[in-house]
Write a protein that holds these residues in place. Sequence first.
Motif, PDB file in Angstrom:
ATOM      1  N   ALA A 147       0.807  -1.215   0.000  1.00  0.00           N
ATOM      2  CA  ALA A 147       0.000   0.000   0.000  1.00  0.00           C
ATOM      3  C   ALA A 147       0.847   1.275   0.000  1.00  0.00           C
ATOM      4  N   LEU A 148       2.006   1.239   0.660  1.00  0.00           N
ATOM      5  CA  LEU A 148       2.806   2.459   0.792  1.00  0.00           C
ATOM      6  C   LEU A 148       4.066   2.437  -0.056  1.00  0.00           C
ATOM      7  N   PHE A 149       4.921   1.434   0.139  1.00  0.00           N
ATOM      8  CA  PHE A 149       6.220   1.451  -0.525  1.00  0.00           C
ATOM      9  C   PHE A 149       6.122   1.186  -2.027  1.00  0.00           C
ATOM     10  N   VAL A 150       5.189   0.349  -2.442  1.00  0.00           N
ATOM     11  CA  VAL A 150       5.100   0.075  -3.889  1.00  0.00           C
ATOM     12  C   VAL A 150       4.762   1.337  -4.675  1.00  0.00           C
ATOM     13  N   PRO A 151       3.682   2.059  -4.349  1.00  0.00           N
ATOM     14  CA  PRO A 151       3.427   3.296  -5.101  1.00  0.00           C
ATOM     15  C   PRO A 151       4.458   4.387  -4.841  1.00  0.00           C
ATOM     16  N   ALA A 152       5.017   4.435  -3.646  1.00  0.00           N
ATOM     17  CA  ALA A 152       5.968   5.501  -3.311  1.00  0.00           C
ATOM     18  C   ALA A 152       7.310   5.315  -4.003  1.00  0.00           C
ATOM     19  N   LEU A 153       7.781   4.066  -4.113  1.00  0.00           N
ATOM     20  CA  LEU A 153       9.135   3.814  -4.594  1.00  0.00           C
ATOM     21  C   LEU A 153       9.233   2.833  -5.764  1.00  0.00           C
ATOM     22  N   PHE A 154       8.534   1.707  -5.699  1.00  0.00           N
ATOM     23  CA  PHE A 154       8.871   0.576  -6.558  1.00  0.00           C
ATOM     24  C   PHE A 154       8.067   0.466  -7.850  1.00  0.00           C
ATOM     25  N   GLN A 155       6.840   0.964  -7.864  1.00  0.00           N
ATOM     26  CA  GLN A 155       5.985   0.813  -9.043  1.00  0.00           C
ATOM     27  C   GLN A 155       6.631   1.383 -10.300  1.00  0.00           C
ATOM     28  N   GLN A 156       7.215   2.557 -10.177  1.00  0.00           N
ATOM     29  CA  GLN A 156       7.767   3.246 -11.348  1.00  0.00           C
ATOM     30  C   GLN A 156       8.917   2.482 -12.005  1.00  0.00           C
ATOM     31  N   TRP A 157       9.611   1.651 -11.217  1.00  0.00           N
ATOM     32  CA  TRP A 157      10.780   0.963 -11.760  1.00  0.00           C
ATOM     33  C   TRP A 157      10.423  -0.328 -12.488  1.00  0.00           C
TER      34      TRP A 157
END
Length: 266
Positions: A18-28
């Motif tokens: 919920a937090l780290f994926v959209p904040a950091l990892f999704q874009q990569w």
Amino acid sequence: MTSPVSQTLIDAARAYEALFVPALFQQWAPMVADAARIERGDRVLDIACGTGVLAREAARRTGSSARVAGLDPNAGMLAVARDLAPGIDWRDGAAEALPFPDRSFDVVVCQFGLMFFSDRDKAVREMLRVMVPGGRCAVAVWDVIEHAPAFAALVDLLDRVAGKPAGDALRAPFVLGDRQGLAALYKGAGASLVDLTTLNGTARFPNIREFVEAELRGWLPVMGVVLPEPQINRILAEAESIFARYLTADGLAFGISAHLATCRRP
């Protein structure tokens, strides 16, 4: 018989998604998939898959989730990954001993996991082992922490308030930032056509408190550092002024860069 997954692990994995994926990892995930040139029909393995953001991207590109496998040692992460994409072959396992036969995959990917493997050389050799000859590999690791100034500022704050072990826990994700060392790791394992590209991204959190608290209550305990509440409260209070420069109309945003290492199995 498989043991039930603890609710604590599942709750932590849900918070990560919920937090780290959209904040950091999704874009990569699309960047790594592009670097690996994942195509329709490819058999793809995502190592250290977490809750599966990269594996799900791979499944969209292959045209069949049945041709994608995701491997992680964290049972909570895998439980959430299965809920989100039940058609993918989710496996419990370690990168240093992949539970797959030789030449099982056309593509192997790994997004921000290599720095945490206990034996990186063995893990890279395992990646090459399960790839077909000519198979493609793409791995993302964070650049040096100096190129992520917000994280560098938080490390300095942790060093000062909580001590070096706390700061080191947050330095850990950035330990493979040296490009030459990363290239040497793959060449030493026997990979061919090793190429490195450094790309820039943006970390986005709803506000300062959620960014800092996610690291203090989420990441540091994973690394074995549990801070007492008075220290957490002091760090949160001081963070408000330190990170004010990164506030935007949509929340907290700051730059962070990563290296993408691509190679082939000879």
